[in-house]
Design a protein around this motif. Structure first.
Motif, mmCIF file in Angstrom:
data_model
loop_
_atom_site.group_PDB
_atom_site.id
_atom_site.type_symbol
_atom_site.label_atom_id
_atom_site.label_comp_id
_atom_site.label_asym_id
_atom_site.label_seq_id
_atom_site.Cartn_x
_atom_site.Cartn_y
_atom_site.Cartn_z
ATOM 1 N N LEU A 55 -20.747 38.101 -32.456
ATOM 2 C CA LEU A 55 -21.310 39.333 -32.998
ATOM 3 C C LEU A 55 -21.051 39.367 -34.504
ATOM 4 C CD1 LEU A 55 -20.107 41.765 -30.192
ATOM 5 C CD2 LEU A 55 -22.326 40.646 -30.399
ATOM 6 N N ALA A 56 -22.018 38.886 -35.251
ATOM 7 C CA ALA A 56 -21.839 38.759 -36.696
ATOM 8 C C ALA A 56 -21.788 40.124 -37.367
ATOM 9 C CB ALA A 56 -22.973 37.920 -37.282
ATOM 10 N N ASP A 57 -22.578 41.042 -36.889
ATOM 11 C CA ASP A 57 -22.609 42.395 -37.442
ATOM 12 C C ASP A 57 -21.291 43.103 -37.127
ATOM 13 O OD1 ASP A 57 -22.928 45.035 -37.984
ATOM 14 O OD2 ASP A 57 -24.761 45.305 -36.800
ATOM 15 N N ALA A 58 -20.509 43.380 -38.164
ATOM 16 C CA ALA A 58 -19.163 43.911 -37.968
ATOM 17 C C ALA A 58 -19.164 45.298 -37.352
ATOM 18 C CB ALA A 58 -18.411 43.943 -39.303
ATOM 19 N N THR A 59 -20.284 45.970 -37.359
ATOM 20 C CA THR A 59 -20.308 47.331 -36.812
ATOM 21 C C THR A 59 -20.915 47.383 -35.407
ATOM 22 O OG1 THR A 59 -22.480 47.762 -37.794
ATOM 23 C CG2 THR A 59 -20.541 48.343 -39.114
ATOM 24 N N PHE A 60 -21.270 46.212 -34.878
ATOM 25 C CA PHE A 60 -21.971 46.162 -33.589
ATOM 26 C C PHE A 60 -21.222 46.940 -32.500
ATOM 27 C CE2 PHE A 60 -23.166 44.662 -29.478
ATOM 28 C CZ PHE A 60 -24.495 44.276 -29.566
ATOM 29 N N LEU A 61 -19.964 46.632 -32.310
ATOM 30 C CA LEU A 61 -19.221 47.261 -31.210
ATOM 31 C C LEU A 61 -19.039 48.748 -31.448
ATOM 32 C CD1 LEU A 61 -16.472 44.712 -30.095
ATOM 33 C CD2 LEU A 61 -18.581 45.383 -28.932
ATOM 34 N N ALA A 62 -18.760 49.122 -32.676
ATOM 35 C CA ALA A 62 -18.567 50.539 -32.977
ATOM 36 C C ALA A 62 -19.851 51.318 -32.682
ATOM 37 C CB ALA A 62 -18.162 50.705 -34.442
ATOM 38 N N LEU A 63 -20.994 50.748 -33.066
ATOM 39 C CA LEU A 63 -22.269 51.412 -32.802
ATOM 40 C C LEU A 63 -22.536 51.495 -31.303
ATOM 41 C CD1 LEU A 63 -24.483 49.740 -35.565
ATOM 42 C CD2 LEU A 63 -23.813 52.144 -35.434
ATOM 43 N N LEU A 64 -22.231 50.426 -30.616
ATOM 44 C CA LEU A 64 -22.492 50.381 -29.171
ATOM 45 C C LEU A 64 -21.623 51.401 -28.439
ATOM 46 C CD1 LEU A 64 -24.071 48.995 -26.952
ATOM 47 C CD2 LEU A 64 -22.231 47.326 -26.745
ATOM 48 N N VAL A 65 -20.354 51.497 -28.854
ATOM 49 C CA VAL A 65 -19.452 52.465 -28.228
ATOM 50 C C VAL A 65 -20.003 53.876 -28.414
ATOM 51 C CG1 VAL A 65 -17.184 53.557 -28.485
ATOM 52 C CG2 VAL A 65 -17.367 51.071 -28.339
ATOM 53 N N GLU A 66 -20.441 54.151 -29.626
ATOM 54 C CA GLU A 66 -21.006 55.471 -29.918
ATOM 55 C C GLU A 66 -22.220 55.744 -29.023
ATOM 56 O OE1 GLU A 66 -20.080 57.955 -31.416
ATOM 57 O OE2 GLU A 66 -21.956 59.107 -31.302
ATOM 58 N N PHE A 67 -23.074 54.733 -28.883
ATOM 59 C CA PHE A 67 -24.285 54.898 -28.074
ATOM 60 C C PHE A 67 -23.933 55.126 -26.588
ATOM 61 C CE2 PHE A 67 -27.577 52.991 -25.352
ATOM 62 C CZ PHE A 67 -28.647 53.807 -25.678
ATOM 63 N N LEU A 68 -22.982 54.343 -26.085
ATOM 64 C CA LEU A 68 -22.595 54.498 -24.681
ATOM 65 C C LEU A 68 -22.013 55.886 -24.423
ATOM 66 C CD1 LEU A 68 -21.007 50.972 -24.031
ATOM 67 C CD2 LEU A 68 -23.162 51.836 -23.099
ATOM 68 N N HIS A 69 -21.233 56.374 -25.370
ATOM 69 C CA HIS A 69 -20.694 57.730 -25.237
ATOM 70 C C HIS A 69 -21.814 58.756 -25.164
ATOM 71 C CE1 HIS A 69 -16.450 56.600 -26.787
ATOM 72 N NE2 HIS A 69 -16.449 56.761 -25.467
ATOM 73 N N GLN A 70 -22.845 58.552 -26.001
ATOM 74 C CA GLN A 70 -23.989 59.475 -25.970
ATOM 75 C C GLN A 70 -24.631 59.475 -24.578
ATOM 76 O OE1 GLN A 70 -26.695 58.379 -29.067
ATOM 77 N NE2 GLN A 70 -25.217 58.841 -30.693
ATOM 78 N N LYS A 71 -24.631 58.317 -23.958
ATOM 79 C CA LYS A 71 -25.220 58.211 -22.614
ATOM 80 C C LYS A 71 -24.212 58.594 -21.531
ATOM 81 C CE LYS A 71 -29.125 57.115 -24.072
ATOM 82 N NZ LYS A 71 -30.213 58.090 -23.910
ATOM 83 N N ARG A 72 -23.078 59.127 -21.951
ATOM 84 C CA ARG A 72 -22.006 59.620 -21.063
ATOM 85 C C ARG A 72 -21.372 58.522 -20.216
ATOM 86 N NH1 ARG A 72 -24.435 64.657 -18.260
ATOM 87 N NH2 ARG A 72 -22.298 65.041 -17.606
ATOM 88 N N MET A 73 -21.429 57.295 -20.731
ATOM 89 C CA MET A 73 -20.630 56.238 -20.117
ATOM 90 C C MET A 73 -19.296 56.169 -20.856
ATOM 91 S SD MET A 73 -23.268 53.163 -19.339
ATOM 92 C CE MET A 73 -24.781 53.555 -20.158
ATOM 93 N N ILE A 74 -18.322 55.494 -20.247
ATOM 94 C CA ILE A 74 -16.995 55.440 -20.872
ATOM 95 C C ILE A 74 -16.594 53.995 -21.130
ATOM 96 C CG2 ILE A 74 -14.590 56.168 -20.648
ATOM 97 C CD1 ILE A 74 -15.605 58.274 -18.603
ATOM 98 N N PRO A 75 -16.933 53.469 -22.311
ATOM 99 C CA PRO A 75 -16.528 52.099 -22.632
ATOM 100 C C PRO A 75 -15.013 52.043 -22.792
ATOM 101 C CG PRO A 75 -17.522 53.146 -24.541
ATOM 102 C CD PRO A 75 -17.657 54.119 -23.402
ATOM 103 N N ILE A 76 -14.373 51.134 -22.081
ATOM 104 C CA ILE A 76 -12.912 51.096 -22.169
ATOM 105 C C ILE A 76 -12.371 49.798 -22.742
ATOM 106 C CG2 ILE A 76 -12.568 52.720 -20.271
ATOM 107 C CD1 ILE A 76 -11.878 50.304 -18.554
ATOM 108 N N GLY A 77 -13.181 48.746 -22.750
ATOM 109 C CA GLY A 77 -12.602 47.516 -23.272
ATOM 110 C C GLY A 77 -13.620 46.411 -23.441
ATOM 111 N N VAL A 78 -13.125 45.320 -23.983
ATOM 112 C CA VAL A 78 -13.956 44.144 -24.218
ATOM 113 C C VAL A 78 -13.268 42.958 -23.570
ATOM 114 C CG1 VAL A 78 -14.939 42.602 -25.949
ATOM 115 C CG2 VAL A 78 -14.765 45.033 -26.412
#
Ligand SMILES: Nc1ncnc2c1ncn2[C@@H]1O[C@H](COP(=O)(O)OP(=O)(O)O)[C@@H](O)[C@H]1O
Ligand SMILES: [Mg+2]
Lengths: 232, 270
Positions: A55-78
């Motif tokens: 994942l070259a884009d350094a903000t990829f995971l942060a953006l994805l976590v934010e998106f999953l939260h919006q969808k009311r999922m709970i990302p807990i780890g990688v």
């Protein structure tokens, strides 16, 4: 003194989200589509991310976590061994799971290993005799039927139901990939542990009244229910 | 046709070597040609129990490594005709035995016309024990009536079913037999030991015999004599039954219940 907390090792069934594309927008759109198909299903589920690409884009995971939260999922780890992704994960507040294989290693072949081959009808995995101490049987994507007993120190794991014609004295796991409708049936149940879709109970927590005679175990509202009357 | 028998248990000190010695002697007394092999490299006590420790020149490891031939290493028993012992080595490292080397020795014994080849296994479930059981046609699982011993026997039974040559080649599985040793009916009655039925129930292996806990076993092993030759003793009779049942005879099980207390002990307690 009453207990305030209890920190125990746990066997959880988690949803794994595999990521095959390093572009956030593409990933987001794909997820959006998936969630739209069954919006309720994803509410509140814990998710572990498993990037299959760098994942070259350094903000990829942060953006994805934010998106999953919006969808009311709970990302807990990688789940990763990639140093750079680990760094991003820490930044995004995610736990890091080592990349161990999905299923525990099988120390010894069960007696009926030959019937495990994938060809033909995907009916239950049949185990001719007893599963002995130190042996582990795993029925992938199906039920398992043990004609004998599950001896102390033995483990029987199935993605479907577990049927034991003899006595369960070891550990049994039904619905090991998260199937909450999976059940355990035993002619007698005096186990070290029973587990359905990640919810487990140890011997000491199981009422003695359930340790005699035919028994069904199933999951109701995230609780294991022992039902001796299922045949009536 | 030769049969290879492994005497195994998982746990140590349960009576494997005692059983190997008596089984081998008992079969030889019936007229069969028998070799008994000590697989316990490093511990080496079959030759002590057989009373031939002073006659060991070459051992099993020497033969496997090609330093001696079988004829040089086989020790002929002085009491029983047709009985031969292949001793273990005391000093060599545990990796001295290889699957191929052991296979060759067993093939040579078969070619020499041995009817039974008894393999006395070391304790554990690791390499040594696995080598001892690899070529077996029959397994005698020796268990004591206690939970940890039964658990270990269960594990070794799993390994017999998975890691033997017969399992790997898909031949008929090893036939399994159970010998329950050091059985003490009084302690079963008082709840300190498992009852024979409980053990058979869990292991689900046919019972070949129950050998009582007996001072005679200790006396015999101190005297360097397989206990089966001490014909008057309970243990010897139990082992004779084991041999007969192994050869297919039907016999009722003995030594299962506590002796009735006499009048004297009834009046005066223990
Ligand atoms: N039936 C028995 N009664 C009393 N002592 C026994 C009996 N069987 C074995 N023993 C003793 O138990 C000890 C261990 O026996 P052994 O045959 O060397 O076991 P293993 O080969 O399994 O380690 C020895 O001291 C032996 O004399
Ligand atoms: Mg021994």
């Amino acid at each position: 003194m009453s207990k305030i907390i209890d920190l125990k090792g746990s066997i959880l069934s988690l949803t794994v989200l595999k990521l095959y594309d390093d572009r956030f927008e593409v990933t987001r759109d794909a997820l959006e589509q998936k969630v739209a198909q069954a919006p309720d299903f994803f509410v509140g589920i814990p998710v572990v991310l498993e990037p299959q690409v760098a994942l070259a884009d350094a903000t990829f995971l942060a953006l994805l976590v934010e998106f999953l939260h919006q969808k009311r999922m709970i990302p807990i780890g990688v789940r990763t061994e990639d140093e750079q992704i680990k760094e991003q994960a820490e930044y995004a507040g995610l736990a890091i799971f080592p990349n161990t294989p999905d299923k525990p290693a099988r120390p010894e072949k069960p007696r009926a290993a030959s019937s495990e081959d994938e060809a033909g009808l995907k009916s239950a995995l049949m185990i001719a005799g007893s599963v002995r101490s130190g042996q582990q049987v795993y029925a992938k994507d199906r039920d398992v039927v043990v004609m004998g007993s599950v001896n102390p120190g033995a483990e029987v794991v199935a993605d479907g139901h577990v049927h034991v014609m003899g006595t369960v004295m070891g550990k049994v796991f039904a619905g090991s990939s998260g199937e909450t409708g999976a059940r355990i049936f035993a002619n007698r149940l005096n186990p070290e542990l029973v587990c359905i879709a990640g919810m487990y109970q140890l011997a000491e927590d199981i009422d003695d009244q359930f340790k005699n005679g035919f028994m069904e175990v199933r999951l109701e509202n995230d609780k294991l229910v022992f039902n001796p009357d299922c045949l009536n | 046709m030769s049969r290879v028998i492994v005497v195994t248990s998982g746990k140590g000190g349960v009576g494997k070597t005692t059983t190997s010695a008596s089984l081998a002697a008992g079969l030889a007394k019936k007229g069969y040609k028998v070799a008994v092999i000590d697989f316990d490299v490093g511990l080496r006590n079959l030759d002590l129990i057989m009373g031939c420790e002073r006659r060991v020149v070459y051992d099993f490891v020497n033969v496997v490594q090609g330093e001696a031939n079988l004829k040089q290493a086989l020790i002929r028993d002085k009491r029983v005709d047709n009985l031969y012992i292949l001793a273990a080595s005391q000093t060599r490292d545990k990796d001295a035995l290889t699957e191929e080397g052991v296979g060759k020795v067993i093939d040579d014994l078969k070619a020499d016309g041995f009817d039974f080849i008894v393999c006395d296994s070391p304790a554990g479930i690791e390499k040594g024990a696995q080598l001892a059981l690899y070529y077996a046609d029959e397994a005698i699982v020796v268990t004591n009536p206690e939970v940890s011993s039964v658990r270990d026997s269960d594990r070794i039974l799993g390994i017999l079913q998975a890691k033997s040559r017969r399992a790997e080649s898909g031949d008929a599985p090893i036939s399994e037999h159970l010998v329950l040793t050091r059985y003490n009916p009084e302690r079963v009655d008082s709840g300190d030991m498992l009852a024979v039925d409980d053990v058979v129930d869990l292991l689900k292996v046919p019972l070949l015999g129950v050998v009582p806990e007996s001072q005679q076993v200790l006396n015999a092993s101190n005297a360097g004599e397989p206990v089966i030759l001490d014909e008057e003793s309970d243990a010897a009779q139990a082992y004779m039954d084991v041999v007969d049942r192994f050869l297919g005879e039907e016999k009722e099980h003995r030594f299962l219940t506590a002796e009735k207390k006499g009048l004297f002990s009834k009046f005066f307690g223990k």
